[in-house]
Design an enzyme around this catalytic site. Structure first.
Site, PDB file in Angstrom:
ATOM      1  N   LYS A 206      32.959  30.523  40.232  1.00 23.49           N
ATOM      2  CA  LYS A 206      32.330  29.412  39.503  1.00 23.49           C
ATOM      3  C   LYS A 206      32.002  28.270  40.470  1.00 23.49           C
ATOM      4  O   LYS A 206      30.894  27.751  40.478  1.00 23.49           O
ATOM      5  CB  LYS A 206      33.287  28.941  38.402  1.00 23.49           C
ATOM      6  CG  LYS A 206      32.765  27.832  37.539  1.00 23.49           C
ATOM      7  CD  LYS A 206      33.736  27.585  36.392  1.00 23.49           C
ATOM      8  CE  LYS A 206      33.381  26.307  35.651  1.00 23.49           C
ATOM      9  NZ  LYS A 206      34.293  26.039  34.545  1.00 23.49           N
ATOM     10  N   GLU A 212      39.741  32.091  49.192  1.00 22.01           N
ATOM     11  CA  GLU A 212      39.941  33.550  49.246  1.00 22.01           C
ATOM     12  C   GLU A 212      38.600  34.274  49.075  1.00 22.01           C
ATOM     13  O   GLU A 212      38.269  35.198  49.816  1.00 22.01           O
ATOM     14  CB  GLU A 212      40.889  34.003  48.120  1.00 22.01           C
ATOM     15  CG  GLU A 212      42.310  33.514  48.252  1.00 22.01           C
ATOM     16  CD  GLU A 212      42.555  32.192  47.522  1.00 22.01           C
ATOM     17  OE1 GLU A 212      41.594  31.394  47.387  1.00 22.01           O
ATOM     18  OE2 GLU A 212      43.703  31.954  47.113  1.00 22.01           O
ATOM     19  N   GLY A 266      37.250  29.435  33.763  1.00 18.58           N
ATOM     20  CA  GLY A 266      37.435  30.665  34.543  1.00 18.58           C
ATOM     21  C   GLY A 266      38.117  31.779  33.774  1.00 18.58           C
ATOM     22  O   GLY A 266      37.622  32.909  33.701  1.00 18.58           O
ATOM     23  N   ARG A 267      39.255  31.459  33.150  1.00 14.47           N
ATOM     24  CA  ARG A 267      40.026  32.518  32.479  1.00 14.47           C
ATOM     25  C   ARG A 267      39.405  32.951  31.154  1.00 14.47           C
ATOM     26  O   ARG A 267      39.931  33.840  30.488  1.00 14.47           O
ATOM     27  CB  ARG A 267      41.475  32.084  32.301  1.00 14.47           C
ATOM     28  CG  ARG A 267      41.664  30.761  31.581  1.00 14.47           C
ATOM     29  CD  ARG A 267      43.058  30.203  31.834  1.00 14.47           C
ATOM     30  NE  ARG A 267      43.254  28.853  31.321  1.00 14.47           N
ATOM     31  CZ  ARG A 267      42.870  27.740  31.946  1.00 14.47           C
ATOM     32  NH1 ARG A 267      42.234  27.824  33.090  1.00 14.47           N
ATOM     33  NH2 ARG A 267      43.123  26.554  31.444  1.00 14.47           N
ATOM     34  N   GLU A 352      48.382  29.696  32.381  1.00 14.15           N
ATOM     35  CA  GLU A 352      47.510  28.693  32.984  1.00 14.15           C
ATOM     36  C   GLU A 352      46.995  27.729  31.916  1.00 14.15           C
ATOM     37  O   GLU A 352      46.765  26.550  32.194  1.00 14.15           O
ATOM     38  CB  GLU A 352      46.343  29.375  33.710  1.00 14.15           C
ATOM     39  CG  GLU A 352      45.570  28.418  34.606  1.00 14.15           C
ATOM     40  CD  GLU A 352      44.540  29.122  35.485  1.00 14.15           C
ATOM     41  OE1 GLU A 352      44.675  30.330  35.723  1.00 14.15           O
ATOM     42  OE2 GLU A 352      43.606  28.454  35.921  1.00 14.15           O
ATOM     43  N   HIS A 383      61.596  52.329  31.211  1.00 17.00           N
ATOM     44  CA  HIS A 383      62.512  52.831  32.237  1.00 17.00           C
ATOM     45  C   HIS A 383      62.883  51.752  33.239  1.00 17.00           C
ATOM     46  O   HIS A 383      63.434  52.054  34.294  1.00 17.00           O
ATOM     47  CB  HIS A 383      61.892  54.044  32.940  1.00 17.00           C
ATOM     48  CG  HIS A 383      61.655  55.181  31.991  1.00 17.00           C
ATOM     49  ND1 HIS A 383      62.522  56.248  31.855  1.00 17.00           N
ATOM     50  CD2 HIS A 383      60.669  55.384  31.085  1.00 17.00           C
ATOM     51  CE1 HIS A 383      62.078  57.066  30.921  1.00 17.00           C
ATOM     52  NE2 HIS A 383      60.932  56.562  30.441  1.00 17.00           N
ATOM     53  N   LYS A 511      44.640  25.191  45.718  1.00 15.14           N
ATOM     54  CA  LYS A 511      43.410  25.317  46.502  1.00 15.14           C
ATOM     55  C   LYS A 511      43.389  24.322  47.655  1.00 15.14           C
ATOM     56  O   LYS A 511      42.653  24.495  48.617  1.00 15.14           O
ATOM     57  CB  LYS A 511      42.178  25.130  45.599  1.00 15.14           C
ATOM     58  CG  LYS A 511      42.044  26.230  44.559  1.00 15.14           C
ATOM     59  CD  LYS A 511      40.720  26.169  43.816  1.00 15.14           C
ATOM     60  CE  LYS A 511      40.631  27.301  42.793  1.00 15.14           C
ATOM     61  NZ  LYS A 511      39.367  27.387  42.095  1.00 15.14           N
TER      62      LYS A 511
END
Ligand code: G6Q
Length: 548
Positions: A206, A212, A266-267, A352, A383, A511
């Site tokens: 965005k 990254e 974003g999410r 978030e 398990h 960031k």
């Protein structure tokens, strides 16, 4: 802001909690054969069974009062009508516009956003189809066979989770890969063995400034240029972003930029251009089914009475456990390997959005907010951490999710999978008491001290709550409904906690943080400007780099 804990609805719930604290779910089921009918709802083939919760009809009535007192309906209408409800960023919150199939206008600052939403969707889907049919080929004319989505956080988790979930709707000759981490192992592994001439990179960011993503995109660009030359970039790179200037600076041509507005968080962005990887993977028609599923949930959330509203019920149950029964975590257990990324996706959506400690007004919240969300596909989780769910000292409410129909023909596998789902939720609810356990141990031949010694270890207190979500089939529409269900659940909780669910200052901090340290790592001198631990770690890293 008046204290939420002092509100009459909150006080009533706290008092009610004390009166039902001793109630056990197994007794509630025994006393009322219609409990499942009372506490379950369906919407277009999605069943939510919330009867295995520590609730009565009165609990749900009081929780709905709390929602009303918090102004849930008013906030919901504000979101759907494009008002600035993300106040700390001064933005509307309109992922619902991206899947609005109702024909209704949605205005932001007096402008109907729907025509542009529709035009952006058509353009994105046309591009996806062109990649799929080979007409949008690479620089040498080879059709695209591999698509690498480079993005992180909201620009990664949604597309990655949906592509994984909808694998049966994908073609074997068009493979999707996802690179998020700046750890070069990830991009190296993704590029390994790929043919640059048939590889398309989607740079999803965005802001188009995320370190990254920018680092990985630069590495991918060098890899491509080395093989095909600089003029090939235009055929092999597209960008999904709100920052046209930065994408141009990277070398993305306007025709290869798919934009979305700042009111797409974003999410919550997989419905926007950020969903391009999904559209390439499953095609335009299926992508529209995904949107339609989400829209069906939106319409339900907008219109259904609170007591019959799936996201409201899920949200309120979460409030009940976090704020009145002191639960600190929430497990998400999809009994479907294709939903294995759903826990990670929901970790972001829930933690978030609602992992906040101040109200919209900037005051400290006076109650616990988002729980720690974790999970794993069933039966794998059984398990490992299920031990704690059954016999640990903590209360861990859990959502179990599965589809009744499988996409494969190995029916015995699916029956075993679903048998585990149903048996686990039953066992968590019922537990196993002393008489039953004693009888079982006796039947196994134990007596006397041996039996008495083992007995406490074999007891299960039960009364552990679960929601069960059963889909007819894991297809694009059902998945769209499921994701929107959780998005709105998070919205409901944010309203009750009076927080801004749509900012993420804690993520923004990350960031900035590494930038100073990175500069320090790039020269050889020892550092002394941090605390002794950080100095020690940085200096040891430098020593190992020099002499390692
Ligand atoms: C999501 C967050 C965050 C964001 C990533 C990537 O809601 O804001 O996870 O999506 O930090 O940001 P960009 O898309 O700007 O690269």
């Amino acid at each position: 802001m008046a204290s939420l804990r002092n509100s009459s609805a909150w006080q009533a719930l706290a008092a009610h909690q004390r009166t039902i604290a001793g109630m056990r779910m197994r007794d509630l089921f025994a006393a009322d054969v219609s409990r499942f009918d009372k506490f379950s709802l369906t919407l277009d083939g999605l069943l939510l069974d919330y009867s295995k919760n520590r609730i009565s009809g009165e609990t749900m009535r009081l929780l709905c009062d709390l929602a009303r007192q918090a102004g849930l309906e008013k906030w919901r209408d504000r979101m759907f009508s494009g008002q600035t409800i993300n106040t700390t960023e001064g933005r509307a919150v309109l992922h619902v516009a991206l899947r609005n199939r109702s024909g209704r206008a949605i205005e932001v600052d007096g402008e109907d956003v729907m025509p542009k939403v529709e035009a952006a969707l058509r353009r994105m889907l046309a591009f996806a189809e062109a990649v799929r049919d080979g007409s949008r080929a690479g620089a040498t004319g080879k059709p695209i066979t591999d698509v690498i989505n480079i993005g992180i956080g909201g620009s990664h988790l949604g597309p990655a989770m949906v592509c994984r979930a909808l694998k049966p709707f994908q073609r074997a000759d068009l493979r999707l890969h996802f690179v998020a981490n700046v750890d070069a192992n990830q991009i190296s592994e993704a590029l390994n063995g790929l043919d640059p001439a048939s590889t398309l990179f989607i740079v999803a960011s965005k802001t188009f400034t995320t370190e990254e993503t920018m680092t990985n995109a630069a590495t991918a660009k060098s890899w491509l240029i080395e093989a095909l030359g600089g003029q090939a970039v235009g055929r092999h790179f597209v960008a999904l972003s709100s920052n046209a200037e930065a994408t141009a600076a990277f070398g993305i041509e306007p025709a290869n930029l798919f934009e979305f507005r700042d009111w797409v968080g974003g999410r919550f962005s997989l419905w926007s251009a950020i969903g391009l990887a999904i559209a390439i993977a499953i095609g335009a028609e299926r992508f529209e089914e995904l949107l339609s599923g989400a829209h069906a949930m939106d319409e339900h959330f907008r219109a259904a009475p609170l007591a019959e509203n799936l996201p409201v019920i899920l949200g309120l149950l979460g409030i009940w456990y976090v704020n009145f029964l002191a639960a600190e975590s929430h497990a998400v257990i999809p009994y479907d390997q294709r939903l294995e990324l759903l826990p990670a996706y929901l970790q972001q959506v829930e933690m978030e959005s609602n992992g906040k400690g101040v109200t919209r007004d900037g005051e400290a919240v006076d109650c616990a907010t988002a729980p720690i969300v974790f999970g794993e596909a069933g039966t794998i989780g059984q398990h490992s951490f299920f031990q704690l769910l059954h016999q640990g000292t903590r209360l861990v409410p859990a959502d179990f999710i599965a589809a009744a129909e499988s996409h494969h023909s190995l029916a015995d596998h699916h029956a075993i999978l679903l048998a585990n789902f149903f048996a686990q939720t039953e066992a968590l609810m019922k537990g196993r008491g002393e008489a039953e356990t004693r009888a079982e141990l006796k039947a196994a031949g134990l007596t006397g001290e041996a039996l008495e010694g083992l007995l406490p270890h074999k007891l299960f207190a039960g009364n552990r709550p679960t929601n069960s979500i059963l889909l007819r089939r894991l297809d694009p529409r059902a998945l769209g409904m499921l994701i929107a269900l959780y998005e709105h659940k998070v919205f409901v909780q944010g309203v009750i906690w009076e927080i801004d669910s749509f900012d993420q200052w804690g993520v923004e901090l990350g960031k900035q943080l590494a930038k100073t340290v990175l500069r320090e790592l790039q020269d050889d001198r020892p550092v002394d400007g941090h605390d002794s631990s950080t100095n020690g770690l940085i200096n040891e890293y430098k020593r190992l780099q020099l002499f390692g």
